[in-house]
Design an enzyme around this catalytic site. Structure first.
Site, PDB file in Angstrom:
ATOM      1  N   ASP A 199      68.354  51.101  23.217  1.00 48.66           N
ATOM      2  CA  ASP A 199      66.894  51.292  22.750  1.00 48.66           C
ATOM      3  C   ASP A 199      65.736  52.458  23.239  1.00 48.66           C
ATOM      4  O   ASP A 199      65.416  52.253  24.871  1.00 48.66           O
ATOM      5  CB  ASP A 199      66.155  49.542  22.501  1.00 48.66           C
ATOM      6  CG  ASP A 199      64.965  49.790  22.014  1.00 48.66           C
ATOM      7  OD1 ASP A 199      64.558  49.455  20.226  1.00 48.66           O
ATOM      8  OD2 ASP A 199      63.551  49.930  22.744  1.00 48.66           O
TER       9      ASP A 199
ATOM     10  N   TYR B 187      58.288  56.905  25.655  1.00 49.28           N
ATOM     11  CA  TYR B 187      58.639  56.379  26.617  1.00 49.28           C
ATOM     12  C   TYR B 187      59.062  57.188  27.463  1.00 49.28           C
ATOM     13  O   TYR B 187      59.315  57.147  28.585  1.00 49.28           O
ATOM     14  CB  TYR B 187      60.260  55.615  26.380  1.00 49.28           C
ATOM     15  CG  TYR B 187      60.044  54.023  25.592  1.00 49.28           C
ATOM     16  CD1 TYR B 187      58.699  53.584  25.577  1.00 49.28           C
ATOM     17  CD2 TYR B 187      61.165  53.508  25.542  1.00 49.28           C
ATOM     18  CE1 TYR B 187      58.601  52.013  24.410  1.00 49.28           C
ATOM     19  CE2 TYR B 187      61.353  52.300  24.571  1.00 49.28           C
ATOM     20  CZ  TYR B 187      59.886  52.106  24.644  1.00 49.28           C
ATOM     21  OH  TYR B 187      60.311  50.355  23.526  1.00 49.28           O
TER      22      TYR B 187
ATOM     23  N   HIS C 194      56.386  52.676  15.886  1.00 44.95           N
ATOM     24  CA  HIS C 194      56.771  51.916  17.106  1.00 44.95           C
ATOM     25  C   HIS C 194      55.692  51.534  17.234  1.00 44.95           C
ATOM     26  O   HIS C 194      55.214  49.765  16.768  1.00 44.95           O
ATOM     27  CB  HIS C 194      56.054  52.773  17.857  1.00 44.95           C
ATOM     28  CG  HIS C 194      56.539  52.436  19.632  1.00 44.95           C
ATOM     29  ND1 HIS C 194      57.141  53.167  20.143  1.00 44.95           N
ATOM     30  CD2 HIS C 194      56.559  51.476  20.157  1.00 44.95           C
ATOM     31  CE1 HIS C 194      57.575  52.470  21.596  1.00 44.95           C
ATOM     32  NE2 HIS C 194      57.436  50.745  21.294  1.00 44.95           N
TER      33      HIS C 194
ATOM     34  N   LYS D 259      61.622  55.156  18.290  1.00 50.93           N
ATOM     35  CA  LYS D 259      60.966  55.687  17.220  1.00 50.93           C
ATOM     36  C   LYS D 259      60.737  56.444  17.439  1.00 50.93           C
ATOM     37  O   LYS D 259      59.858  56.862  18.220  1.00 50.93           O
ATOM     38  CB  LYS D 259      59.964  54.016  18.577  1.00 50.93           C
ATOM     39  CG  LYS D 259      60.439  53.159  18.288  1.00 50.93           C
ATOM     40  CD  LYS D 259      60.193  51.726  19.556  1.00 50.93           C
ATOM     41  CE  LYS D 259      61.182  50.387  20.368  1.00 50.93           C
ATOM     42  NZ  LYS D 259      61.953  51.500  21.093  1.00 50.93           N
TER      43      LYS D 259
HETATM   44  P1  NAP Z   1      62.517  43.214  29.679  1.00 51.98           P
HETATM   45  O1  NAP Z   1      64.176  43.656  29.441  1.00 51.98           O
HETATM   46  O2  NAP Z   1      62.133  42.177  29.329  1.00 51.98           O
HETATM   47  O3  NAP Z   1      62.388  43.094  31.068  1.00 51.98           O
HETATM   48  C1  NAP Z   1      62.687  44.289  32.528  1.00 51.98           C
HETATM   49  C2  NAP Z   1      63.063  43.737  33.939  1.00 51.98           C
HETATM   50  O4  NAP Z   1      63.456  43.094  34.189  1.00 51.98           O
HETATM   51  C3  NAP Z   1      63.282  44.961  34.102  1.00 51.98           C
HETATM   52  O5  NAP Z   1      62.125  44.596  35.464  1.00 51.98           O
HETATM   53  C4  NAP Z   1      64.719  45.009  35.214  1.00 51.98           C
HETATM   54  O6  NAP Z   1      64.344  45.027  36.251  1.00 51.98           O
HETATM   55  C5  NAP Z   1      64.343  43.332  35.134  1.00 51.98           C
HETATM   56  N1  NAP Z   1      66.064  42.755  35.187  1.00 51.98           N
HETATM   57  C6  NAP Z   1      67.014  43.218  34.659  1.00 51.98           C
HETATM   58  N2  NAP Z   1      67.570  42.184  34.360  1.00 51.98           N
HETATM   59  C7  NAP Z   1      67.566  41.507  34.805  1.00 51.98           C
HETATM   60  C8  NAP Z   1      68.333  40.422  36.110  1.00 51.98           C
HETATM   61  N3  NAP Z   1      69.353  40.336  35.565  1.00 51.98           N
HETATM   62  N4  NAP Z   1      68.074  39.981  36.903  1.00 51.98           N
HETATM   63  C9  NAP Z   1      66.610  40.009  37.915  1.00 51.98           C
HETATM   64  N5  NAP Z   1      65.908  41.565  36.727  1.00 51.98           N
HETATM   65  C10 NAP Z   1      66.203  41.529  35.751  1.00 51.98           C
HETATM   66  O7  NAP Z   1      62.266  43.958  29.285  1.00 51.98           O
HETATM   67  P2  NAP Z   1      61.368  45.138  28.395  1.00 51.98           P
HETATM   68  O8  NAP Z   1      60.790  46.635  29.236  1.00 51.98           O
HETATM   69  O9  NAP Z   1      59.621  44.698  28.269  1.00 51.98           O
HETATM   70  O10 NAP Z   1      61.817  44.613  27.409  1.00 51.98           O
HETATM   71  C11 NAP Z   1      63.604  45.364  26.600  1.00 51.98           C
HETATM   72  C12 NAP Z   1      63.090  46.549  25.622  1.00 51.98           C
HETATM   73  O11 NAP Z   1      62.305  45.917  25.206  1.00 51.98           O
HETATM   74  C13 NAP Z   1      62.434  47.405  26.242  1.00 51.98           C
HETATM   75  O12 NAP Z   1      62.710  48.323  27.678  1.00 51.98           O
HETATM   76  C14 NAP Z   1      62.455  48.587  25.426  1.00 51.98           C
HETATM   77  O13 NAP Z   1      63.485  49.204  25.152  1.00 51.98           O
HETATM   78  C15 NAP Z   1      61.812  47.394  24.762  1.00 51.98           C
HETATM   79  N6  NAP Z   1      60.225  47.130  24.129  1.00 51.98           N
HETATM   80  C16 NAP Z   1      59.958  47.802  23.254  1.00 51.98           C
HETATM   81  C17 NAP Z   1      58.778  47.543  22.481  1.00 51.98           C
HETATM   82  C18 NAP Z   1      57.994  48.106  21.356  1.00 51.98           C
HETATM   83  O14 NAP Z   1      56.660  48.054  21.356  1.00 51.98           O
HETATM   84  N7  NAP Z   1      58.529  48.450  20.285  1.00 51.98           N
HETATM   85  C19 NAP Z   1      57.725  47.220  23.336  1.00 51.98           C
HETATM   86  C20 NAP Z   1      58.150  46.801  24.750  1.00 51.98           C
HETATM   87  C21 NAP Z   1      59.226  46.026  25.293  1.00 51.98           C
HETATM   88  P3  NAP Z   1      65.196  46.342  36.726  1.00 51.98           P
HETATM   89  O15 NAP Z   1      64.974  47.306  35.571  1.00 51.98           O
HETATM   90  O16 NAP Z   1      64.356  46.639  38.555  1.00 51.98           O
HETATM   91  O17 NAP Z   1      66.563  45.499  36.662  1.00 51.98           O
END
Ligand code: NAP
Length: 298
Positions: free
Chosen positions: A50, A55, A111, A80
Site C-alpha cells: 500500500d 507518501y 485518498h 492513492k
Molecule cells: P501501523 O502500521 O499501525 O504502525 C506502524 C508503526 O508500528 C511503525 O512505527 C512501525 O515501526 C511499528 N511496528 C510495525 N510492526 C511492529 C511490530 N511487529 N512491533 C513493534 N512495532 C511495530 O501504522 P500506519 O503506518 O499509520 O498505518 C499502516 C499503513 O496504512 C500506512 O503505512 C499506510 O500505508 C496506510 N495508511 C493510510 C492512510 C490513509 O489516509 N488512507 C492513513 C494512514 C495509514 P517501524 O517501521 O520502525 O518498524
C-alpha cells in the site's frame, strides 16, 4: 486449526478481484528505507503493498517491487490520488504509474474526500467536490490502468452523499479507513458491508508509538496465546473481515507481522478486543480546510 493460512488469505471484491488479507504499509517509510522494506516484505511472502502519491515514496516502492523478482501480476499494488489532484484525475494516476514504474495498479483510491487547490491546499474548490472527482475516477476503469477504484477516509455521511448522487454508477470497491480496537467504527464497517464495499484497515497497529500496546486486555490475550500484540491486532482485523496493512521498515517486524498462520482468535477474544474502552484517532481532519469526519461511524 494448524492449517489456517491467514497470511495467504484473500477477500473478494465486488469486481471479483481478490485482495490479500495482509499487505505492507508505507506511510512514513523514508525514501532511503522503502525499497529495502518492500523487497524484504515480498521475499518473506507479502504480495500486497500500500502506497500513495502523497507518501513521496512510490518510486522506491517500484524499485523494491522490481528488485524482488516476483512478477508484477502476482502482486497487489494500491496507490492513492492526492488531494491537490482532484481536478486532474487521469494525470494524477499517470504520475503515480510513472513513479511506480508499472502500467497499472490493482486499486486506485481517492485518498481523502477533500478537493484542495493545488496552489493553496488550505482552500477547497468552490466548483468541484469529491463527487466530481469520483465521476472522473470511474472513467479510469476503461483505460486498463486500474483494476479497481475506491475511496479512503470516507465516513457514512460522505459515502451517502457519493452513493446517492446520480453520477455514481460504480460503487467504490474499497473504503480504506482507520481501524484498530481504539477506533473500531462498527457502524461504518456495517454500512460498508451492507453496500458491498470492502474495508481496508489502516493504522491497524495503532500507528507510530501505538498506545494500544499498553492495553491490559490486548496484553493478556497476546501473552496467553504466546503471540505478539501486533499479531493479535492483525488477526483481529482479518477475522473482523477487513484487510490489514501494517507498516514497518524493520526486517524482523515485517516478517513477524506476516507470521500469523495456524491459529485464530476465539469469538470471545474478538468480542473483548471489539470493546476496549480507549479511543484514539491517528488521522484526523484538522489539517484539511474542511471537515470530513462527522462522528457517525461508531
Ligand atoms: P501501523 O502500521 O499501525 O504502525 C506502524 C508503526 O508500528 C511503525 O512505527 C512501525 O515501526 C511499528 N511496528 C510495525 N510492526 C511492529 C511490530 N511487529 N512491533 C513493534 N512495532 C511495530 O501504522 P500506519 O503506518 O499509520 O498505518 C499502516 C499503513 O496504512 C500506512 O503505512 C499506510 O500505508 C496506510 N495508511 C493510510 C492512510 C490513509 O489516509 N488512507 C492513513 C494512514 C495509514 P517501524 O517501521 O520502525 O518498524
Amino acid at each position: 486449526m494448524a492449517a489456517l493460512k491467514n497470511s495467504s488469505k484473500v477477500f473478494t471484491l465486488a469486481s471479483g478481484d481478490k485482495i490479500p488479507a495482509i499487505g505492507l504499509g508505507t506511510w512514513q517509510s523514508s525514501k532511503s528505507q522503502t525499497a529495502k522494506a518492500v523487497q524484504h516484505a515480498i521475499s518473506v511472502g507479502y504480495r500486497y503493498i500500500d502506497t500513495a502519491y502523497g507518501y513521496g515514496n512510490e518510486t522506491e516502492v517500484g524499485e523494491g517491487v522490481r528488485a524482488s523478482g516476483v512478477p508484477r501480476e502476482q502482486l497487489w499494488i494500491t496507490t492513492k490520488l492526492d488531494n491537490p489532484w482532484h481536478k486532474r484525475v487521469a494525470e494524477g494516476l499517470d504520475a503515480s504509474l510513472e513513479n511506480l514504474g508499472t502500467s497499472y495498479v490493482d486499486l486506485y483510491l481517492m485518498h481523502w474526500p477533500s478537493s484542495v487547490l493545488p496552489d493553496d491546499p488550505k482552500k477547497v474548490y468552490d466548483d468541484w467536490n469529491f463527487v466530481d472527482t469520483w465521476r472522473e475516477m470511474q472513467k479510469l476503469l476503461g483505460t486498463g490502468k486500474v483494476r479497481n477504484i475506491g475511496v479512503s477516509n470516507f465516513g457514512i455521511t460522505n459515502l451517502e452523499k457519493l452513493l446517492n448522487d446520480p453520477s455514481c454508477q460504480i460503487r467504490p470497491a474499497v473504503n480504506q479507513i482507520e481501524l484498530h480496537p481504539n477506533n473500531p467504527s462498527p457502524k461504518l464497517v456495517a454500512y460498508c458491508r451492507d453496500k458491498n464495499i470492502h474495508c481496508t484497515g489502516y493504522s491497524c497497529l495503532g500507528s507510530t508509538d501505538s498506545p494500544l500496546y499498553e492495553d491490559p486486555t490486548l496484553q493478556a490475550i497476546a501473552q496467553s496465546r504466546g503471540k505478539t500484540p501486533q499479531q493479535v491486532l492483525l488477526l483481529w482485523g482479518i477475522q473482523n473481515g477487513w484487510d490489514v496493512i501494517p507498516k514497518s521498515v524493520t526486517p524482523e517486524r515485517i516478517a513477524s507481522n506476516l507470521d500469523i498462520d495456524g491459529w485464530e482468535l476465539t469469538e470471545d477474544e474478538i468480542k473483548k478486543l471489539n470493546s476496549l474502552p480507549g479511543r484514539t484517532k491517528v488521522c484526523k481532519d484538522d489539517w484539511l480546510p474542511e471537515k470530513v469526519f462527522f462522528g457517525d461511524d461508531e
